[in-house]
Each structure stands twice: as structure tokens, then as C-alpha cells.
Design a protein around this motif. Sequence first.
Motif, PDB file in Angstrom:
ATOM      1  N   UNK A  10      -0.599  10.103 -11.164  1.00 33.18           N
ATOM      2  CA  UNK A  10      -0.876  11.141 -10.004  1.00 33.18           C
ATOM      3  C   UNK A  10      -1.958  10.467  -9.356  1.00 33.18           C
ATOM      4  N   UNK A  11      -2.366  11.133  -8.036  1.00 31.19           N
ATOM      5  CA  UNK A  11      -3.129  10.611  -7.020  1.00 31.19           C
ATOM      6  C   UNK A  11      -4.611  11.369  -7.058  1.00 31.19           C
ATOM      7  N   UNK A  12      -4.795  12.338  -7.834  1.00 32.11           N
ATOM      8  CA  UNK A  12      -6.016  13.077  -7.924  1.00 32.11           C
ATOM      9  C   UNK A  12      -6.056  13.737  -9.134  1.00 32.11           C
ATOM     10  N   UNK A  13      -7.372  14.207  -9.237  1.00 32.79           N
ATOM     11  CA  UNK A  13      -7.691  15.312 -10.375  1.00 32.79           C
ATOM     12  C   UNK A  13      -6.960  16.541 -10.089  1.00 32.79           C
ATOM     13  N   UNK A  14      -6.968  17.112  -9.011  1.00 33.10           N
ATOM     14  CA  UNK A  14      -6.133  18.269  -8.757  1.00 33.10           C
ATOM     15  C   UNK A  14      -4.603  18.242  -9.204  1.00 33.10           C
ATOM     16  N   UNK A  15      -4.165  17.009  -8.958  1.00 33.75           N
ATOM     17  CA  UNK A  15      -2.719  16.863  -9.308  1.00 33.75           C
ATOM     18  C   UNK A  15      -2.625  16.810 -10.558  1.00 33.75           C
TER      19      UNK A  15
ATOM     20  N   UNK B 184       0.704  -1.206   0.048  1.00 31.08           N
ATOM     21  CA  UNK B 184      -0.030  -0.020   0.064  1.00 31.08           C
ATOM     22  C   UNK B 184       1.013   1.469   0.100  1.00 31.08           C
ATOM     23  N   UNK B 185       1.153   1.746  -0.910  1.00 28.33           N
ATOM     24  CA  UNK B 185       1.989   2.744  -1.332  1.00 28.33           C
ATOM     25  C   UNK B 185       1.502   3.770  -2.383  1.00 28.33           C
ATOM     26  N   UNK B 186       2.417   4.751  -2.885  1.00 25.06           N
ATOM     27  CA  UNK B 186       2.071   5.199  -3.905  1.00 25.06           C
ATOM     28  C   UNK B 186       3.040   5.521  -5.200  1.00 25.06           C
ATOM     29  N   UNK B 187       3.162   5.938  -6.366  1.00 22.21           N
ATOM     30  CA  UNK B 187       4.107   5.862  -7.347  1.00 22.21           C
ATOM     31  C   UNK B 187       5.421   6.627  -6.949  1.00 22.21           C
ATOM     32  N   UNK B 188       5.672   7.031  -5.827  1.00 22.85           N
ATOM     33  CA  UNK B 188       6.865   7.661  -5.683  1.00 22.85           C
ATOM     34  C   UNK B 188       8.155   6.463  -5.761  1.00 22.85           C
ATOM     35  N   UNK B 189       7.676   5.247  -5.346  1.00 25.88           N
ATOM     36  CA  UNK B 189       8.512   4.179  -5.234  1.00 25.88           C
ATOM     37  C   UNK B 189       8.501   3.428  -6.439  1.00 25.88           C
ATOM     38  N   UNK B 190       9.502   2.791  -6.954  1.00 25.19           N
ATOM     39  CA  UNK B 190       9.533   1.898  -8.251  1.00 25.19           C
ATOM     40  C   UNK B 190       8.858   0.560  -7.861  1.00 25.19           C
ATOM     41  N   UNK B 191       7.967  -0.048  -8.813  1.00 20.91           N
ATOM     42  CA  UNK B 191       7.210  -1.235  -8.675  1.00 20.91           C
ATOM     43  C   UNK B 191       6.922  -1.785  -9.906  1.00 20.91           C
ATOM     44  N   UNK B 192       7.172  -2.999 -10.300  1.00 11.89           N
ATOM     45  CA  UNK B 192       6.853  -3.674 -11.467  1.00 11.89           C
ATOM     46  C   UNK B 192       5.560  -3.491 -11.901  1.00 11.89           C
ATOM     47  N   UNK B 193       4.538  -3.510 -11.108  1.00 10.45           N
ATOM     48  CA  UNK B 193       3.064  -3.094 -11.368  1.00 10.45           C
ATOM     49  C   UNK B 193       2.839  -1.840 -12.243  1.00 10.45           C
TER      50      UNK B 193
END
Length: 116
Positions: free
Chosen positions: A89-94, A58-67
Amino acid sequence: SCKVFFAKDPLKIVRARGQYMFDETGEKYLDCINNVAHVGHSHPHVIKAATKQMELLNTNSRFLHDNLVQYAQRLTATLPEKLSVCYFVNSGSEANDLALRLARQYRGHQDVITLE
């Protein structure tokens, strides 16, 4: 600068299912603004997929992951060659902020026209 939609009599939404949201008294409202047109609130397949992913990571896209790479490849395979880069990104605003910064960088202009 943040506008409340129901300033006079605000809604207190406590749960949602499908295309409906429910307030604290059980009153049902058709949700026309929360981007639920695709699958609705509390869709069992989405819940199952999210739970499976959160059990793993459970993380966000700041870390590398194959998925992330696999998803980007699957997504860009459906698009024209010119659309071969993904920005997650994690939101419409972003997303709006990123689009504005990319446009400014590309065009070299700072001016923006917005519509209310």
C-alpha cells in the motif's frame, strides 16, 4: 474531522534533513512524528535508490513488475510461514483501511473499537 496540530500558530515546514525539519525562518525542529526514525529525511542512500528507481519506472503497485515479486519474496523469507502474503500500500492510512477490511472479512464482524 482533520485536526491541525498547531491551530493557533501553525508551522510552515519548508525542508528537512536527518531528524530535523526547518521552517520558513530557518528554525530547526526535531521531527518526532513523520516516521523518520529509520533513516531520517533526505538520506543520501535513500535518495540515490529512489532516483535510480524513478529513472527506470515511477509507478505504484497496481501494475505487475518483477521488483514487487522479488521484494515480497525477500520480505516473506524473513518471516514465519504463516506470514507469507504481502499487501503493498502507499500510506499508513491505506494500510489501516486494508487491515480493518481484512479483519472484518476474517471475523465476520463490523464493530470496531478505536482509541484516540
